[in-house]
Write a protein that holds these residues in place. Sequence first.
Motif: not given
Length: 178
Positions: A90-113
């Motif tokens: 429940e932070t501004s970052l968490g809310r922003d990411i949730l809003a972008m996911a809900t709208r379909g505006d995110l590019g995907g997932m990634s992983f660092g290894f």
Amino acid sequence: MTLETRTATEIRAEGRKLVGYAATFGVETRILDFHETIAPGAFAASLRSNPDILALVDHDAGKVLARTRSGSLRLSEDAHGLKFEIALPETSLGRDILAMATRGDLGGMSFGFTVPEGGDEWRGDKRTLRNVVLHEISVVQSWPAYGGTSVQARSRQQRTDADRRIALLEMEALNVAV
């Protein structure tokens, strides 16, 4: 060892959680001047031995969404790939990411290894990742490196297989255009 990052697969919102796959097995992807595939089990040793894997935004250590140590990030392997569940803060970052996911505006997932000695196999310009040390997964806001990446948001209602296929085709078309 150099930290490598890869972008892949799907993410969707379910309530205040993001769920999906940060990597899929057996899918060949072009990375710069070579092709790469992730073998089933590539993350297994890392998931058993690393007590604190992070969920970030765009691989930025200053944008932490969750972590395995606190239980806000859950990771597992199944036959399809590296499955994740992020309980968004429940932070501004968490809310922003949730809003972008809900709208379909995110590019995907990634992983660092990183790849330990003997963790990959090369055959010409084809690399197979067999064992990697997973450091983080990331929500990617722009373009993913792996083709076929999809980011969808949904509430509690389930998408049909046809809806998922259409979204994947749309993302593939965007990746080809870029």
